[in-house]
Enzyme design. Structure first.
Site, PDB file in Angstrom:
ATOM      1  N   CYS A 132      -0.450   6.814  -0.025  1.00 61.37           N
ATOM      2  CA  CYS A 132       0.442   5.702   0.313  1.00 61.37           C
ATOM      3  C   CYS A 132       1.745   5.823  -0.470  1.00 61.37           C
ATOM      4  O   CYS A 132       2.470   4.831  -0.633  1.00 61.37           O
ATOM      5  CB  CYS A 132      -0.223   4.359  -0.003  1.00 61.37           C
TER       6      CYS A 132
ATOM      7  N   THR B 197       2.716   9.207  -6.983  1.00 60.11           N
ATOM      8  CA  THR B 197       3.813   9.848  -7.708  1.00 60.11           C
ATOM      9  C   THR B 197       5.060   9.848  -6.835  1.00 60.11           C
ATOM     10  O   THR B 197       4.980   9.679  -5.618  1.00 60.11           O
ATOM     11  CB  THR B 197       3.465  11.313  -8.053  1.00 60.11           C
TER      12      THR B 197
ATOM     13  N   HIS C  34       3.664   3.905   7.804  1.00 60.41           N
ATOM     14  CA  HIS C  34       4.377   3.593   6.559  1.00 60.41           C
ATOM     15  C   HIS C  34       4.434   2.078   6.328  1.00 60.41           C
ATOM     16  O   HIS C  34       5.507   1.467   6.301  1.00 60.41           O
ATOM     17  CB  HIS C  34       5.785   4.192   6.581  1.00 60.41           C
TER      18      HIS C  34
ATOM     19  N   ALA D 294       4.875  -1.200   2.054  1.00 64.87           N
ATOM     20  CA  ALA D 294       5.658  -2.354   1.609  1.00 64.87           C
ATOM     21  C   ALA D 294       5.817  -3.400   2.706  1.00 64.87           C
ATOM     22  O   ALA D 294       6.586  -4.354   2.540  1.00 64.87           O
ATOM     23  CB  ALA D 294       7.037  -1.892   1.143  1.00 64.87           C
TER      24      ALA D 294
ATOM     25  N   ASP E  35      -0.583   6.835   4.936  1.00 65.11           N
ATOM     26  CA  ASP E  35       0.442   5.852   5.310  1.00 65.11           C
ATOM     27  C   ASP E  35       1.814   6.501   5.400  1.00 65.11           C
ATOM     28  O   ASP E  35       2.757   5.876   5.877  1.00 65.11           O
ATOM     29  CB  ASP E  35       0.473   4.717   4.273  1.00 65.11           C
TER      30      ASP E  35
ATOM     31  N   THR F 235      10.959   0.732  -3.519  1.00 65.75           N
ATOM     32  CA  THR F 235      10.691   1.582  -4.678  1.00 65.75           C
ATOM     33  C   THR F 235      11.380   2.934  -4.603  1.00 65.75           C
ATOM     34  O   THR F 235      12.154   3.296  -5.481  1.00 65.75           O
ATOM     35  CB  THR F 235       9.172   1.785  -4.839  1.00 65.75           C
TER      36      THR F 235
ATOM     37  N   ASP G 171      -1.321  11.615 -15.471  1.00 58.35           N
ATOM     38  CA  ASP G 171       0.085  11.233 -15.442  1.00 58.35           C
ATOM     39  C   ASP G 171       0.765  11.901 -16.635  1.00 58.35           C
ATOM     40  O   ASP G 171       0.307  11.748 -17.771  1.00 58.35           O
ATOM     41  CB  ASP G 171       0.240   9.710 -15.533  1.00 58.35           C
TER      42      ASP G 171
ATOM     43  N   GLU H 216       8.738  11.361   9.658  1.00 60.86           N
ATOM     44  CA  GLU H 216       8.352  10.028  10.119  1.00 60.86           C
ATOM     45  C   GLU H 216       9.298   9.556  11.225  1.00 60.86           C
ATOM     46  O   GLU H 216      10.504   9.497  11.001  1.00 60.86           O
ATOM     47  CB  GLU H 216       8.359   9.043   8.945  1.00 60.86           C
TER      48      GLU H 216
ATOM     49  N   ILE I 288       1.789   1.053  -9.553  1.00 66.62           N
ATOM     50  CA  ILE I 288       0.856   1.010  -8.418  1.00 66.62           C
ATOM     51  C   ILE I 288      -0.482   1.630  -8.803  1.00 66.62           C
ATOM     52  O   ILE I 288      -1.550   1.072  -8.505  1.00 66.62           O
ATOM     53  CB  ILE I 288       1.471   1.715  -7.200  1.00 66.62           C
TER      54      ILE I 288
END
Length: 529
Positions: A234, A207, A283, A286, A260, A78, A175, A265, A156
């Site tokens: 997430c 977002t 993470h 996905a 997540d 994504t 939103d 990272e 999502i």
């Protein structure tokens, strides 16, 4: 729009095998090379038309500038945080993601973290593994009847809402793009953030990470929340201010967090990871077999569909292209480029342009203003730009050149046929042209106030000249052209017969020097369309 040809493609990370299979079944040569350094990628990328990555490959401006043939960067996932989208756009490279590939997996992990926060499942598990049996320490709370605030109501966010409603949660959200009535149909009541913060027992963010969402939850917003609010991220590290989150956890304003994603990272600062009220994952949003399979297949099919001219899905920097796949649009694109090219040729001595105004007219052009603007700009700027202009980069390059671009659409008051009107400003002067499509052929109707008696077919070699009305004008010009070995194939005159007017001659070949037409004409321009 000309078809986008992808002959050779590089996959730089591990993706589902079906990605390669789909691409190769459709005639695209695929090379897989993983764990490349930045230097390796820079050396390798020049040989490919396409690149497919996941999240580990950093497609920086240096990589993009080394990619002399690259036409598309496909992200099997994504987010496109690892791709320099601005650099790709300026070079005319499409950046594409798979907008729905990991939707379910990310939504399910969000729900799992919400449930774990409510019942302390990870902490209780670790306590059991340590040999303890401590029921009182891990007293939880039901989700039933609690309020969940969802920031970001895209794919999502919508899936999270439907799942958590099954637990009896009240779902509210915010939103800036999704209409209130649309989210209401999913059972999510939208409201301003200032109203949302104090109502939430749980908050989850979905977002993109951008300047307007960075640090969305911070010291100020945590202070507006219920004491003990629990939060989940997430989406992307940085949407929740990590230092502010730690302070809120320490003082009890935040009762727990499920994370997540992190700004860095893997995180070198372990303060949040080690906090007893934080549940963290590396993470994994996905990281399901289904999501990886779906993302790999989706990016391959999206590239194939684009190459075949079927449609365009997931292009984050080339939305205008999605309207250019119909046969009808091809005719209008040719018109836009041709009208732009005519104006460019007829104003060479007056450039550079400062303003460009494009107006589409007629119901049949209601949805074409975007791509017509890009088409006109390509025609206008193609000869004065060092870059290879296309629909992806032309608006950006025009802005960088100091050109103000305005686009409008007006309904037709007369005939139903569509018309494209273009006005350019250069050196303080205005120049205009209008065109249409007749019988599938782009035609010029008007040039700088001169309406032609017969529309000019915009193809072949065209010679435009400005001169005073004179019965001997055509014979004079014909004689001058004959001396240069150029034959007249067509002649278009304006309806008006007074003053200095523009004429157009279709010729067998372009003149070597336009000065050969003097003194019969005052201005002249030529081009091949």
């Amino acid at each position: 729009m000309a078809p986008i040809s992808i002959k050779a493609l590089l996959i730089s990370e591990s993706v589902d095998p079906r990605c390669r299979e789909i691409l190769e079944e459709n005639g695209i040569r695929v090379t897989e090379k993983q764990n490349m350094t930045k230097e390796d990628l820079i050396a390798e990328i020049k040989d490919y038309d396409g690149l497919v990555v996941r999240s580990a490959t950093k497609v920086t401006a240096d990589v993009i500038n080394a990619a002399s043939n690259l036409k598309i960067i496909g992200r099997a996932g994504t987010g496109v945080d690892n791709v320099d989208v601005d650099a790709a756009t300026k070079k005319g490279i499409i950046v594409m993601n798979t907008p729905s590939g990991n939707t379910i997996s990310a939504a399910e992990l969000t729900c799992a973290l919400l449930m774990c926060l409510s019942r302390n499942v990870p902490q209780a598990t670790m306590s059991m593994k340590a040999g303890n049996w401590d029921r009182k320490k891990f007293m939880g709370a039901e989700l039933y009847g609690k309020t969940l605030g969802i920031i970001g109501l895209g794919r999502i966010g919508k899936e999270v809402a439907s799942r958590m409603q099954s637990f009896g949660m009240k779902t509210i959200g915010y939103d800036p793009i999704t209409p209130l009535e649309v989210s209401a149909s999913w059972g999510v009541e939208q409201m301003p953030l200032e109203q949302l913060w104090p109502q939430c027992d749980y908050i989850t963010v979905h977002t993109p990470l951008m300047p307007s969402t960075a640090g969305l939850l911070n010291d100020e917003t945590f202070a507006k929340c219920k004491k003990g609010v629990k939060v989940v991220n997430c989406a992307r590290g940085g949407i929740i201010d990590e230092a502010a989150l730690l302070r809120a956890l320490e003082c009890g304003q935040c009762g727990g967090a499920g994370l997540d994603v992190f700004v860095e990272e893997p995180p070198t600062n372990r303060s949040l990871v080690n906090h007893p009220n934080v549940i963290s994952c590396p993470h994994l949003g996905a990281s399901t077999k289904e999501a990886q399979m779906r993302c790999g297949q989706d990016i391959a099919m999206q590239i194939v569909d684009m190459v075949k001219g079927k449609n365009l899905v997931g292009a984050v920097n080339a939305q205008v292209l999605s309207s250019t796949f119909s046969q009808e649009s091809h005719q209008w694109i040719k018109l836009g480029e041709a009208v732009g090219a005519v104006l460019q040729s007829c104003t060479t001595s007056k450039q550079p342009f400062s303003h460009v105004h494009i107006t589409t007219q007629g119901d049949c052009m209601k949805s074409s203003t975007g791509y017509m603007t890009s088409a006109v700009l390509i025609g206008l700027l193609n000869h004065q730009s060092n870059s290879c202009l296309n629909f992806i980069n032309v608006l950006t390059l025009a802005k960088d050149s100091g050109i103000t671009v305005n686009q409008y659409h007006s309904p037709s008051n007369g005939p139903a046929q569509g018309v494209c009107n273009v006005e350019v400003l250069a050196s303080g002067c205005s120049y205009k042209a209008s065109g249409s499509v007749q019988g599938g052929v782009p035609v010029l109707l008007e040039l700088d106030g001169c309406v032609f008696r017969q529309p000019i077919s915009l193809n072949g070699n065209l010679l435009f000249f400005k001169a005073s009305t004179d019965p001997q004008l055509l014979p004079s010009v014909a004689g001058l052209l004959a001396k240069e070995g150029v034959e007249i194939e067509s002649f278009s005159a304006p309806a008006d017969r007074t003053g200095d007017l523009w004429y157009c001659v279709g010729v067998s070949s372009l003149l070597g020097e336009l000065s050969a037409l003097k003194p019969s004409v005052k201005e002249a321009a030529q081009l091949t369309i």
